[in-house]
Design a protein around this motif. Structure first.
Motif, mmCIF file in Angstrom:
data_model
loop_
_atom_site.group_PDB
_atom_site.id
_atom_site.type_symbol
_atom_site.label_atom_id
_atom_site.label_comp_id
_atom_site.label_asym_id
_atom_site.label_seq_id
_atom_site.Cartn_x
_atom_site.Cartn_y
_atom_site.Cartn_z
ATOM 1 N N PRO A 23 -44.377 5.951 -1.516
ATOM 2 C CA PRO A 23 -43.001 5.451 -1.625
ATOM 3 C C PRO A 23 -42.126 5.700 -0.404
ATOM 4 N N VAL A 24 -42.277 6.849 0.268
ATOM 5 C CA VAL A 24 -41.439 7.109 1.445
ATOM 6 C C VAL A 24 -41.841 6.190 2.596
ATOM 7 N N ASP A 25 -43.127 5.827 2.660
ATOM 8 C CA ASP A 25 -43.565 4.883 3.689
ATOM 9 C C ASP A 25 -43.152 3.462 3.327
ATOM 10 N N ARG A 26 -43.148 3.143 2.048
ATOM 11 C CA ARG A 26 -42.643 1.847 1.605
ATOM 12 C C ARG A 26 -41.157 1.731 1.948
ATOM 13 N N LEU A 27 -40.433 2.842 1.795
ATOM 14 C CA LEU A 27 -39.019 2.854 2.161
ATOM 15 C C LEU A 27 -38.848 2.549 3.644
ATOM 16 N N THR A 80 -33.083 -4.196 8.078
ATOM 17 C CA THR A 80 -32.318 -4.056 9.322
ATOM 18 C C THR A 80 -32.863 -4.915 10.452
ATOM 19 N N ASN A 81 -34.087 -5.431 10.245
ATOM 20 C CA ASN A 81 -34.750 -6.220 11.284
ATOM 21 C C ASN A 81 -34.929 -5.411 12.570
ATOM 22 N N LYS A 82 -35.180 -4.110 12.372
ATOM 23 C CA LYS A 82 -35.409 -3.205 13.497
ATOM 24 C C LYS A 82 -36.883 -2.800 13.523
ATOM 25 N N SER A 83 -37.219 -1.872 14.417
ATOM 26 C CA SER A 83 -38.600 -1.436 14.573
ATOM 27 C C SER A 83 -38.960 -0.338 13.576
ATOM 28 N N ILE A 84 -40.264 -0.052 13.490
ATOM 29 C CA ILE A 84 -40.746 1.068 12.684
ATOM 30 C C ILE A 84 -40.117 2.366 13.171
ATOM 31 N N PHE A 85 -39.996 2.491 14.482
ATOM 32 C CA PHE A 85 -39.406 3.692 15.074
ATOM 33 C C PHE A 85 -37.993 3.921 14.551
ATOM 34 N N PHE A 86 -37.186 2.876 14.516
ATOM 35 C CA PHE A 86 -35.804 2.984 14.043
ATOM 36 C C PHE A 86 -35.741 3.378 12.579
ATOM 37 N N SER A 87 -36.474 2.648 11.734
ATOM 38 C CA SER A 87 -36.411 2.904 10.295
ATOM 39 C C SER A 87 -36.951 4.282 9.949
ATOM 40 N N ARG A 88 -38.009 4.709 10.648
ATOM 41 C CA ARG A 88 -38.587 6.031 10.386
ATOM 42 C C ARG A 88 -37.589 7.122 10.764
ATOM 43 N N THR A 89 -36.894 6.921 11.878
ATOM 44 C CA THR A 89 -35.937 7.920 12.332
ATOM 45 C C THR A 89 -34.764 8.039 11.366
ATOM 46 N N VAL A 90 -34.299 6.923 10.828
ATOM 47 C CA VAL A 90 -33.210 6.932 9.846
ATOM 48 C C VAL A 90 -33.610 7.753 8.621
ATOM 49 N N ILE A 91 -34.823 7.541 8.149
ATOM 50 C CA ILE A 91 -35.317 8.271 6.981
ATOM 51 C C ILE A 91 -35.439 9.761 7.287
ATOM 52 N N TYR A 92 -35.951 10.077 8.477
ATOM 53 C CA TYR A 92 -36.083 11.484 8.864
ATOM 54 C C TYR A 92 -34.725 12.183 8.869
ATOM 55 N N LEU A 93 -33.701 11.515 9.366
ATOM 56 C CA LEU A 93 -32.376 12.127 9.420
ATOM 57 C C LEU A 93 -31.816 12.351 8.015
#
Length: 207
Positions: free
Chosen positions: A127-131, A139-152
């Motif tokens: 589920p966290v990877d699906r998120l 957001t139409n952004k990269s994996i890097f962006f979305s992963r960083t948002v979740i990490y924060l």
């Protein structure tokens, strides 16, 4: 064959997670939440993986405006078992300061590799990877962006849960998304080649 890579990817992922936990340098924010809950509430780290997965399935359903992806709990269950298994196996390893750096470094890279491997099978992401994928699409952004948002986001929760936050956590926030973004096309090409070859061989035998 796809499901073999699915399981292999998860166990590679959980090895990486367990190495970062065992390094005592700080884990990813999400894993820090799991460890913090395990230390202060009870149950194993793997058990909290499953519990939080159930909550995330619901939130992902709302964000994606679709039915809950219950099958994702299968991945969470296997991941929980994998984390507890690796933590048990790694428990007897001696930890010296230079070992900590090595364990964390390997763990960070292995986590990205395992995640990219099992995600490419396109079967029941955690589920966290699906998120991560949902935020990427929204957001139409990269994996890097979305992963960083979740990490924060989980970093704040980890602080509240008094999880193992350290220099490793900062490195994970800064590099975790980049490493996953790096491995995604590589594992994609390799797995596509293997899977296509397997399908062609099977079709050849049927003729």
């Amino acid at each position: 064959m796809k499901y073999i890579f699915y399981v292999v990817g998860i166990f590679i992922l959980t090895l990486g997670i367990s190495l970062t936990i065992h390094s005592n340098l700080g884990t990813s924010p999400f894993d820090a939440v799991l460890v913090g809950l395990s230390n202060h509430v009870g149950l194993t780290v793997g058990s909290w993986e499953i519990i939080l997965a159930i909550l995330l399935v619901g939130s992902n359903s709302i964000l994606a405006r679709q039915k809950p992806e219950i099958v994702g709990l299968i991945t969470a269950f296997i991941t929980g078992i994998g984390i507890d298994m690796w933590l048990l196996l790694l428990n007897d390893l001696a930890i010296l300061w230079y070992n900590q750096v090595v364990y964390f470094g390997i763990g960070l890279v292995v986590t990205g590799l395992g995640t990219a491997t099992y995600l490419h099978t396109n079967f029941a992401p955690i589920p966290v990877d699906r998120l991560t994928l949902i935020i990427k699409e929204l957001t139409n952004k990269s994996i890097f962006f979305s992963r960083t948002v979740i990490y924060l986001f989980f970093l704040v929760l980890a602080m509240l849960c008094k999880g193992p936050i350290g220099v490793g956590t900062l490195l994970t926030v800064c590099l975790g998304g980049f490493i996953l973004h790096f491995f995604m096309p590589i594992t994609g090409r390799i797995l596509d080649t293997i899977l296509n070859t397997t399908v062609n061989d099977q079709n050849g035998k049927l003729k």
